[in-house]
Motif scaffolding. Structure first.
Motif, short mmCIF file in Angstrom:
data_model
loop_
_atom_site.label_atom_id
_atom_site.label_comp_id
_atom_site.label_asym_id
_atom_site.label_seq_id
_atom_site.Cartn_x
_atom_site.Cartn_y
_atom_site.Cartn_z
N PHE A 83 21.06 9.50 -26.68
CA PHE A 83 21.41 8.78 -25.08
C PHE A 83 20.49 7.67 -24.99
CE2 PHE A 83 21.47 13.68 -24.77
CZ PHE A 83 22.62 13.93 -24.75
N PHE A 131 14.67 5.92 -19.04
CA PHE A 131 14.90 7.05 -18.03
C PHE A 131 13.94 6.70 -16.63
CE2 PHE A 131 12.27 9.81 -21.13
CZ PHE A 131 11.22 9.59 -20.09
N ARG A 183 27.13 1.69 -17.78
CA ARG A 183 26.97 3.13 -18.35
C ARG A 183 28.42 3.40 -18.88
NH1 ARG A 183 24.24 7.64 -17.99
NH2 ARG A 183 25.74 9.46 -17.49
N GLU A 232 20.58 5.97 -22.46
CA GLU A 232 19.70 5.92 -21.18
C GLU A 232 18.68 6.78 -21.03
OE1 GLU A 232 22.71 7.20 -22.04
OE2 GLU A 232 23.66 8.52 -20.74
N ASN A 233 18.30 7.51 -22.30
CA ASN A 233 16.86 8.35 -22.18
C ASN A 233 15.72 7.33 -22.67
OD1 ASN A 233 17.82 11.52 -23.44
ND2 ASN A 233 17.97 10.57 -21.53
N VAL A 276 16.48 17.03 -20.78
CA VAL A 276 16.95 16.64 -22.07
C VAL A 276 16.44 15.26 -22.42
CG1 VAL A 276 18.86 16.17 -23.52
CG2 VAL A 276 18.94 18.31 -22.12
N VAL A 277 15.90 15.27 -23.40
CA VAL A 277 15.66 13.93 -23.91
C VAL A 277 15.95 13.48 -25.49
CG1 VAL A 277 13.62 12.27 -24.19
CG2 VAL A 277 13.50 13.71 -22.21
N LEU A 297 8.46 12.28 -16.20
CA LEU A 297 8.80 13.73 -16.44
C LEU A 297 7.93 14.66 -16.19
CD1 LEU A 297 10.56 13.12 -20.11
CD2 LEU A 297 11.72 13.53 -17.88
C1 LIG Z 1 18.85 11.86 -21.04
O1 LIG Z 1 20.25 11.69 -21.20
C2 LIG Z 1 21.04 12.57 -20.93
C3 LIG Z 1 22.62 12.23 -21.09
O2 LIG Z 1 22.91 11.21 -20.22
C4 LIG Z 1 20.62 13.07 -19.63
O3 LIG Z 1 21.60 14.28 -19.26
C5 LIG Z 1 19.45 13.47 -19.40
O4 LIG Z 1 19.16 13.93 -18.29
C6 LIG Z 1 18.32 12.43 -19.79
N1 LIG Z 1 17.13 12.58 -19.73
C7 LIG Z 1 16.34 12.09 -18.82
C8 LIG Z 1 14.85 12.27 -18.87
O5 LIG Z 1 16.80 10.97 -18.18
#
Ligand SMILES: *[C@@H]1O[C@H](CO)[C@@H](O)[C@H](O)[C@H]1NC(C)=O
Ligand SMILES: *[C@@H]1O[C@H](CO)[C@@H](O)[C@H](O)[C@H]1NC(C)=O
Length: 519
Positions: free
Chosen positions: A195, A201, A216, A197-198, A189-190, A242
């Motif tokens: 998010f 990543f 976090r 954190e995306n 999920v992106v 990815l």
């Molecule tokens: C993006 O953030 C979501 C929520 O933290 C996480 O589940 C997902 O793995 C993240 N995607 C990547 C590619 O890091």
């Protein structure tokens, strides 16, 4: 001799095996390399690391037509960048879904956008009367993008495969689109708008997240309370982590600047094509196109008319002086305003139109109509007659003929306008409000005129069209914007008040930009 052959076959096989295992191992190592973040679900992926033969991406649709269109363009760019098959959700027409953080948007998409599920649920009397989703069920519909746009051209020209999800609303491991090669087992999920954190990543090798906003804990808390999209971005070099994932699920994808790609020559060519001819004209629904062509011919033909779109609800919403009455009750449409305020709104709109239409048209419109012309005499008659007479289909038709004649014989730049507005179908019937606009642009025609002249009739074909089988919705209303795009796209200029992303979309419609207009 045979022994020797057998030996060499054995040796070749051995070498092949060695080679295969080494290359497979190096792939494992790449995934394990420190540039890849270690999220919780990543560990489980590691046992089933494999090279998926086909990789996918998809997104969650939201917003008006232009948002959904931008998201699709974005998905195509990313499909090219990441070498993935694009799974396109259907195009939603009518009442839009607003932007939401990923989880709520995903929930909205799978739970309330499936008409089949929804109508089953709404069959029981209690939910039909209480549930908002049931009440508004016929305010929107979904159609496959390919029923309006040529998607094949995208695959042909740029080699980006596109699959349409025409059944169900399942995504990720529950993907309902037909025609997938393998079941989906690995989903990333992106959503950089949801998010934080995306955006990072690729992260650091110890599994900590960049340190933005101090950890976090705070990030998670922040996006739980989140109402507005974040402003983070993904940079081109981040995509590599990815690479091995089977399926990337994006959230709302309408923000192009937040999903950056490498500026390769292919990407630049793609961008150019998307601004010229790919996914630009909704011309694949033959009867709709035919209706548009008929209206265009009536207005004098391609490039012989201009288009004006007045969105009064948005003008009112943006104007703090009129959007509330003296008690603070919100006023949202022209009908909520008193006549005096309606006139003020109209004056402001006319000023804005005048300030922005091509200068030669403004000059032609401002000059008095040549007194010896048929147009002058028709206008004079209409001024003296009651509006019920001058706005009759017959008189409107006389006016159109006089306008076209005026352009052909006297002033070739005299503007004929195709008007779309969200207030009334026939502005000529309300000279008290539309007077200021009509006095500058008397040659102003609408869909309503076309219908009354029998030049526009959607009811004859809609019900038999295979893509339009959602019983209960008003397809004529749903397809309005597409019809307007097809008509306005062939005009000389397009102008809307207030300006919206539609203007940008419209600028791609006309392949040949008239010389004066491009300056
Ligand atoms: C993006 O953030 C979501 C929520 O933290 C996480 O589940 C997902 O793995 C993240 N995607 C990547 C590619 O890091
Ligand atoms: C798939 O469906 C199952 C069962 O309905 C559900 O628990 C799961 O969250 C769904 N997964 C996705 C990615 O929608």
């Amino acid at each position: 001799m045979t022994r020797l052959t057998r030996l060499s076959v054995y040796l070749v096989a051995l070498l092949l095996f060695l080679f295969l295992s080494i290359s497979a191992l190096s792939k494992y190592q790449k995934v394990d390399s420190p540039t890849v973040s270690k999220t919780t679900n990543h560990d489980s992926n590691q046992q089933q690391q494999q090279i998926y033969s086909t990789k996918y991406l998809s997104w969650l649709p939201h917003g008006e037509f232009t948002d959904q269109h931008e998201a699709f363009r974005n998905a195509i760019r990313l499909g090219k960048e990441l070498d993935r098959t694009v799974i396109a959700p259907m195009l939603r027409l009518g009442k839009p879904v607003s932007w939401q953080p990923f989880d709520s948007l995903a929930q909205t998409y799978s739970l309330t956008q499936d008409k089949q599920q929804l109508s089953e649920k709404c069959r029981t009397a209690s939910s039909a009367t209480n549930d908002q989703a049931c009440i508004t069920m016929n305010d929107w519909t979904e159609i496959p993008w390919s029923s309006l746009f040529d998607l094949k051209a995208i695959s042909t020209e740029f080699g980006i495969p596109i699959i349409e999800r025409t059944q169900g609303h399942g995504w990720g491991t529950n993907e309902t689109a037909a025609g997938l090669r393998d079941p989906i087992v690995d989903v990333a999920v992106v959503d950089v708008l949801t998010f934080i954190e995306n955006a990072t990543f690729y992260s650091t090798n110890d599994g900590k997240w960049g340190g933005i906003l101090g950890g976090r804990q705070r990030i998670v808390k922040q996006h739980q309370e989140q109402q507005l999209p974040l402003k983070t971005v993904i940079r081109p070099e981040q995509w590599s982590s990815l690479q091995q994932r089977q399926y990337i699920q994006f959230g709302a994808l309408s923000s192009t600047a937040r999903y950056q790609v490498h500026s390769t020559t292919q990407q630049m060519a793609l961008r150019k094509a998307l601004n010229r001819h790919l996914l630009v004209s909704p011309n694949q629904m033959a009867p709709l196109k035919q209706q548009a062509d008929q209206v265009i011919a009536m207005l004098g033909g391609v490039n012989h008319f201009s288009s004006l779109r007045l969105n009064f609800a948005k003008v009112i919403a943006l104007d703090a002086r009129v959007n509330k009455d003296s008690f603070g009750t919100p006023r949202t449409t022209m009908d909520d305003l008193d006549t005096q305020t309606q006139k003020e709104v109209m004056d402001a709109v006319v000023l804005e139109v005048f300030g922005d239409i091509p200068i030669n048209q403004a000059v032609s419109a401002a000059l008095p109509v040549n007194a010896d012309s048929t147009l002058a005499s028709v206008l004079l008659e209409h001024q003296q007659a009651p509006s019920s007479v001058s706005s009759s289909p017959l008189e409107r038709r006389r006016l159109l003929d006089a306008c076209i004649n005026y352009r052909q014989q006297i002033e070739e730049r005299y503007p004929i306008y195709y008007l779309v507005n969200d207030h009334i179908p026939s502005p000529a019937s309300r000279p008290d409000i539309y007077g200021p606009l009509l006095s500058f642009f008397p040659c102003l025609f609408t869909k309503n005129d076309m219908k009354q002249w029998g030049e526009l009739d959607m009811t004859t074909w809609i019900f038999s069209h295979p893509a339009l089988q959602d019983k209960g919705v008003d397809y004529e209303r749903m397809l309005d914007v597409m019809l307007d795009v097809l008509i306005a796209g062939q005009g000389y200029s397009f102008f809307e008040v207030p300006n919206s992303p539609l203007t940008r979309f419209m600028s791609w419609q006309r392949r040949v930009v008239p010389a004066e207009h491009s300056q």
